[in-house]
Design a protein around this motif. Structure first.
Motif, PDB file in Angstrom:
ATOM      1  N   PHE A  97      -5.815  -6.949   6.271  1.00  0.00           N
ATOM      2  CA  PHE A  97      -4.626  -6.416   5.624  1.00  0.00           C
ATOM      3  C   PHE A  97      -4.024  -7.544   4.786  1.00  0.00           C
ATOM      4  O   PHE A  97      -3.890  -8.673   5.285  1.00  0.00           O
TER       5      PHE A  97
ATOM      6  N   SER B 152      -1.012  -6.249  -1.868  1.00  0.00           N
ATOM      7  CA  SER B 152      -1.568  -5.604  -3.052  1.00  0.00           C
ATOM      8  C   SER B 152      -0.996  -6.299  -4.300  1.00  0.00           C
ATOM      9  O   SER B 152      -1.287  -5.908  -5.423  1.00  0.00           O
TER      10      SER B 152
ATOM     11  N   LEU C  45      -6.244  -4.686  -6.651  1.00  0.00           N
ATOM     12  CA  LEU C  45      -5.113  -5.490  -7.121  1.00  0.00           C
ATOM     13  C   LEU C  45      -4.787  -6.621  -6.150  1.00  0.00           C
ATOM     14  O   LEU C  45      -5.117  -6.545  -4.960  1.00  0.00           O
TER      15      LEU C  45
ATOM     16  N   ARG D 194      -5.871   7.007   7.152  1.00  0.00           N
ATOM     17  CA  ARG D 194      -6.502   5.794   6.653  1.00  0.00           C
ATOM     18  C   ARG D 194      -6.437   4.667   7.694  1.00  0.00           C
ATOM     19  O   ARG D 194      -7.419   4.003   7.991  1.00  0.00           O
TER      20      ARG D 194
ATOM     21  N   MET E 119       5.480  -5.358   2.809  1.00  0.00           N
ATOM     22  CA  MET E 119       5.780  -4.334   3.830  1.00  0.00           C
ATOM     23  C   MET E 119       4.513  -3.723   4.426  1.00  0.00           C
ATOM     24  O   MET E 119       4.405  -3.558   5.637  1.00  0.00           O
TER      25      MET E 119
HETATM   26  P1  AMP Z   1       1.759  -4.735   0.661  1.00  0.00           P
HETATM   27  O1  AMP Z   1       1.615  -5.844   1.667  1.00  0.00           O
HETATM   28  O2  AMP Z   1       3.083  -4.047   0.748  1.00  0.00           O
HETATM   29  O3  AMP Z   1       1.359  -5.120  -0.733  1.00  0.00           O
HETATM   30  O4  AMP Z   1       0.726  -3.620   1.112  1.00  0.00           O
HETATM   31  C1  AMP Z   1      -0.596  -3.979   1.312  1.00  0.00           C
HETATM   32  C2  AMP Z   1      -1.184  -3.113   2.345  1.00  0.00           C
HETATM   33  O5  AMP Z   1      -0.793  -1.736   2.141  1.00  0.00           O
HETATM   34  C3  AMP Z   1      -2.702  -3.178   2.264  1.00  0.00           C
HETATM   35  O6  AMP Z   1      -3.275  -3.784   3.422  1.00  0.00           O
HETATM   36  C4  AMP Z   1      -3.118  -1.732   2.079  1.00  0.00           C
HETATM   37  O7  AMP Z   1      -3.664  -1.181   3.240  1.00  0.00           O
HETATM   38  C5  AMP Z   1      -1.881  -0.973   1.673  1.00  0.00           C
HETATM   39  N1  AMP Z   1      -1.759  -0.834   0.184  1.00  0.00           N
HETATM   40  C6  AMP Z   1      -0.701  -1.158  -0.570  1.00  0.00           C
HETATM   41  N2  AMP Z   1      -0.903  -0.913  -1.899  1.00  0.00           N
HETATM   42  C7  AMP Z   1      -2.136  -0.408  -1.995  1.00  0.00           C
HETATM   43  C8  AMP Z   1      -2.935   0.063  -3.098  1.00  0.00           C
HETATM   44  N3  AMP Z   1      -2.541   0.025  -4.369  1.00  0.00           N
HETATM   45  N4  AMP Z   1      -4.171   0.525  -2.813  1.00  0.00           N
HETATM   46  C9  AMP Z   1      -4.601   0.564  -1.553  1.00  0.00           C
HETATM   47  N5  AMP Z   1      -3.886   0.137  -0.491  1.00  0.00           N
HETATM   48  C10 AMP Z   1      -2.682  -0.341  -0.683  1.00  0.00           C
END
Ligand code: AMP
Length: 189
Positions: free
Chosen positions: A7, A10, A43, A89, A107
């Motif tokens: 994890f 993005s 991304l 998912r 988040m």
């Molecule tokens: P964040 O840390 O808020 O950027 O979110 C990242 C996590 O949320 C990743 O581990 C993904 O599982 C999910 N996630 C967030 N944005 C995306 C995206 N554009 N495509 C796929 N998964 C995403």
């Protein structure tokens, strides 16, 4: 331990060290002949991680909710699962993986790794969970968790389930020695 779910942000984050760390983890997964399970985005750190793992020859499995499907063009050798909801998912990522790692992120990343630890502390699984703490990004989270232990909302044994290292090799070493504690979750007064 062959299938590693990662994890991570993005977004790339402000510090170039985060993308370097994502690439280092991607390389390490490939060198160890492990499979990367991840959220499917191209991304930010997610993209960096997947591209480096693929370049190193690792198997990469992406689990995407339908809503993101049209936004992402994956090379055909990425195994892609499209699911209906975010819950499906995460459940699929959980089923597919032997261990969970979080790199810096926002988040989504916090929620995902903490849910894996939440399931571990109630004995739902015994898969190792860890954080790659790059440039101290997660210091405040660990301080917060230590305070929750002090305030008797988290058992120290459960706090320690969330392992931490500054590089992938160190974290994999900890994972190889990990034994899930067998202890009740609930604390009294
Ligand atoms: P964040 O840390 O808020 O950027 O979110 C990242 C996590 O949320 C990743 O581990 C993904 O599982 C999910 N996630 C967030 N944005 C995306 C995206 N554009 N495509 C796929 N998964 C995403």
């Amino acid at each position: 331990m062959k299938k590693i779910c990662v994890f991570c942000g993005s977004s790339p984050g402000a510090n170039p060290a985060f993308a370097k760390a994502a690439a280092q983890l991607g390389r390490e997964i490939a060198e160890r002949k492990m499979e990367l399970i991840y959220g499917g985005s191209t991304l930010g750190l997610m993209g960096e991680l997947a591209r480096t793992a693929l370049k190193g020859g690792a198997r990469v499995t992406a689990v995407m909710p339908k809503v993101f499907e049209d936004k992402v063009q994956h090379p055909k050798f990425v195994k892609l699962h499209i699911v209906d909801t975010m819950h499906q998912r995460k459940s699929m990522m959980f089923d597919l993986a032997d261990a969970f790692i979080a790199l810096p992120g926002g988040m989504g990343t916090f929620e995902e790794i903490l849910e894996m630890v939440t399931w571990a502390q109630i004995g739902f699984h015994a898969k190792p969970c860890g954080i790659l703490n790059i440039c101290g990004y997660y210091d405040k989270l660990f301080a917060f968790l230590d305070n929750a232990v002090k305030e008797r909302f988290i058992r120290p044994e459960h706090r320690d389930m969330l392992m931490c290292d500054v590089n992938p090799a160190g974290l994999f070493e900890q994972f190889s020695k990990y034994k899930a504690p067998k202890i009740d979750k609930w604390l009294d007064g």
